[in-house]
Design an enzyme around this catalytic site. Structure first.
Site, PDB file in Angstrom:
ATOM      1  N   TYR A  33      39.553  40.529  36.522  1.00  0.00           N
ATOM      2  CA  TYR A  33      38.681  39.595  37.224  1.00  0.00           C
ATOM      3  C   TYR A  33      39.489  38.577  38.005  1.00  0.00           C
ATOM      4  O   TYR A  33      40.701  38.458  37.830  1.00  0.00           O
ATOM      5  CB  TYR A  33      37.732  38.902  36.240  1.00  0.00           C
ATOM      6  CG  TYR A  33      38.367  37.827  35.380  1.00  0.00           C
ATOM      7  CD1 TYR A  33      39.244  38.160  34.356  1.00  0.00           C
ATOM      8  CD2 TYR A  33      38.095  36.478  35.602  1.00  0.00           C
ATOM      9  CE1 TYR A  33      39.822  37.182  33.562  1.00  0.00           C
ATOM     10  CE2 TYR A  33      38.670  35.493  34.819  1.00  0.00           C
ATOM     11  CZ  TYR A  33      39.530  35.858  33.796  1.00  0.00           C
ATOM     12  OH  TYR A  33      40.110  34.873  33.026  1.00  0.00           O
ATOM     13  N   LYS A 147      45.258  39.890  34.820  1.00  0.00           N
ATOM     14  CA  LYS A 147      44.075  39.050  34.558  1.00  0.00           C
ATOM     15  C   LYS A 147      42.919  39.916  34.058  1.00  0.00           C
ATOM     16  O   LYS A 147      41.997  40.247  34.800  1.00  0.00           O
ATOM     17  CB  LYS A 147      43.702  38.281  35.828  1.00  0.00           C
ATOM     18  CG  LYS A 147      42.790  37.084  35.560  1.00  0.00           C
ATOM     19  CD  LYS A 147      42.773  36.151  36.744  1.00  0.00           C
ATOM     20  CE  LYS A 147      41.723  35.055  36.639  1.00  0.00           C
ATOM     21  NZ  LYS A 147      41.912  34.149  35.504  1.00  0.00           N
ATOM     22  N   GLU A 179      50.814  28.812  27.731  1.00  0.00           N
ATOM     23  CA  GLU A 179      49.922  28.226  28.747  1.00  0.00           C
ATOM     24  C   GLU A 179      48.660  27.746  28.039  1.00  0.00           C
ATOM     25  O   GLU A 179      48.556  27.837  26.816  1.00  0.00           O
ATOM     26  CB  GLU A 179      49.588  29.264  29.827  1.00  0.00           C
ATOM     27  CG  GLU A 179      48.913  30.503  29.286  1.00  0.00           C
ATOM     28  CD  GLU A 179      48.697  31.596  30.328  1.00  0.00           C
ATOM     29  OE1 GLU A 179      48.495  31.281  31.507  1.00  0.00           O
ATOM     30  OE2 GLU A 179      48.724  32.775  29.937  1.00  0.00           O
ATOM     31  N   LEU A 204      49.750  34.005  32.723  1.00  0.00           N
ATOM     32  CA  LEU A 204      49.128  34.408  33.984  1.00  0.00           C
ATOM     33  C   LEU A 204      49.848  33.678  35.122  1.00  0.00           C
ATOM     34  O   LEU A 204      50.168  32.491  35.001  1.00  0.00           O
ATOM     35  CB  LEU A 204      47.640  34.027  33.985  1.00  0.00           C
ATOM     36  CG  LEU A 204      46.901  34.547  35.220  1.00  0.00           C
ATOM     37  CD1 LEU A 204      46.697  36.056  35.123  1.00  0.00           C
ATOM     38  CD2 LEU A 204      45.570  33.854  35.399  1.00  0.00           C
TER      39      LEU A 204
HETATM   40  N1  PDD Z   1      41.428  31.117  34.439  1.00  0.00           N
HETATM   41  N2  PDD Z   1      46.186  31.032  32.684  1.00  0.00           N
HETATM   42  C1  PDD Z   1      45.094  31.652  32.210  1.00  0.00           C
HETATM   43  C2  PDD Z   1      45.177  32.301  30.877  1.00  0.00           C
HETATM   44  C3  PDD Z   1      43.899  31.660  32.963  1.00  0.00           C
HETATM   45  O1  PDD Z   1      42.809  32.280  32.490  1.00  0.00           O
HETATM   46  C4  PDD Z   1      43.869  30.998  34.219  1.00  0.00           C
HETATM   47  C5  PDD Z   1      42.647  30.983  35.088  1.00  0.00           C
HETATM   48  C6  PDD Z   1      45.049  30.358  34.667  1.00  0.00           C
HETATM   49  C7  PDD Z   1      45.111  29.649  35.999  1.00  0.00           C
HETATM   50  O2  PDD Z   1      45.134  30.575  37.065  1.00  0.00           O
HETATM   51  P1  PDD Z   1      44.544  30.188  38.494  1.00  0.00           P
HETATM   52  O3  PDD Z   1      45.233  28.944  38.915  1.00  0.00           O
HETATM   53  O4  PDD Z   1      44.875  31.334  39.311  1.00  0.00           O
HETATM   54  O5  PDD Z   1      43.048  29.955  38.314  1.00  0.00           O
HETATM   55  C8  PDD Z   1      46.185  30.408  33.880  1.00  0.00           C
HETATM   56  C9  PDD Z   1      40.202  31.199  35.213  1.00  0.00           C
HETATM   57  C10 PDD Z   1      39.917  29.985  36.009  1.00  0.00           C
HETATM   58  C11 PDD Z   1      39.070  31.586  34.279  1.00  0.00           C
HETATM   59  O6  PDD Z   1      39.314  32.441  33.446  1.00  0.00           O
HETATM   60  O7  PDD Z   1      37.944  31.087  34.424  1.00  0.00           O
END
Ligand code: PDD
Length: 284
Positions: A33, A147, A179, A204
């Site tokens: 996703y 992801k 993270e 991620l």
């Molecule tokens: N989550 N690390 C993890 C485990 C994440 O699920 C996310 C993002 C990030 C940040 O990535 P980005 O800056 O590309 O959004 C880091 C999204 C927002 C979610 O699952 O809703």
């Protein structure tokens, strides 16, 4: 009012949106996703999200549901149909529906689902006040760079944090912070150095992380990409997390340790403002 969502080629009312019980996303979490944010009705950092989607597809040998141009057109159509000015667009691709079998099906068609969710990202009281977090063991699988929709470990951690009366959790593996549950983790040391874990399969590769590092560089701030311990985080003067759905989120407490003066620090605030300005300028 019911939202319009996109399911496998059709725009339908959310109550009519259906996927098969045989969908491998449902049976095996065999899906990936992306979440792109929307400000002023425009997509933020979207090319980065599209590139990461492509990488996730390749890593899992999953077929593309359609071209990037078509994905962008669907995103924009949903923003328009649902009148979204601020919020997120969620897109999910799974390997598709097939008889339950651990091996990949030979001829399944990938499923594509997209929906919008309104959210106040800019006028978010949590960003003004800063949030409190706890550290918890990272029990996720070892390919966190992909992801995938297998988010149960993150969901459990977020729920544990909530039950402990705080807002989120940072995850710890081999004594180091990996993270946040759904965001990347940063600390700022006494001398103003910004530290965030380097890229690997352990985290991620956040699109917001990358954009914030670029902004920090432009502001002439000192950056170090390396792993750090919870103890270093306790001693930090500031901490924050980054994600598409919260941008730069200041953290004021980690476990029992209050950071700085217990209010969002100047570096976090400066980066949040600079990131928002840059994101708006490049929105599409
Ligand atoms: N989550 N690390 C993890 C485990 C994440 O699920 C996310 C993002 C990030 C940040 O990535 P980005 O800056 O590309 O959004 C880091 C999204 C927002 C979610 O699952 O809703």
């Amino acid at each position: 009012m019911s939202r319009t969502v996109y399911v496998n080629g059709e725009y339908v009312a959310e109550e009519d949106a259906k996927v098969s019980v045989f969908d491998r996303g449902f049976l095996f979490a065999d899906g990936i996703y992306e979440v792109s944010s929307v400000l002023d009705g425009k997509l933020i950092d979207n090319p980065g999200h599209m590139a990461r989607l492509e990488r996730s597809l390749n890593e899992l040998k999953m077929a593309r549901p359609c071209s990037n141009d078509e994905l962008l057109a669907i995103q924009k159509e949903l923003i328009k149909r649902n009148n979204v000015t601020e919020g997120v667009v969620y897109m999910q691709v799974t390997r598709g529906a097939a008889d339950r079998d651990f091996n990949f099906p030979k001829d399944a068609t990938p499923s594509l689902v997209m929906f919008t969710q309104e959210k106040n990202i800019l006028a978010n009281p949590a960003a003004d006040k800063g949030i409190s977090i706890v550290t918890l063991p990272d029990i996720r699988w070892q390919r966190r760079d992909i992801k995938t929709v297998q988010l149960l470990a993150s969901s459990l951690a977020k729920q544990t944090a909530k039950e402990m009366g705080v807002d989120d959790a940072w995850l710890v593996e081999d004594g180091m912070i990996t993270e946040g549950t759904s965001n990347n983790a940063f600390i700022v040391t006494e001398d103003g150095t910004i530290i965030t874990r380097g890229l690997s399969n352990s985290i991620l590769h956040g699109i917001t992380r990358k954009a914030v590092l670029k902004v920090a560089n432009e502001l002439g701030l000192t950056l170090v990409e390396r792993s750090f311990t919870p103890e270093e985080a306790y001693d930090a003067v500031e901490a924050f997390s980054t994600s598409a759905s919260s941008f730069v989120m200041p953290i004021i407490k980690i476990d029992d340790h209050i950071l700085g003066n217990g209010v969002p620090g100047p570096v976090s605030q400066k980066l949040r403002a600079a990131y928002i300005a840059e994101a708006k300028a490049n929105a599409e």
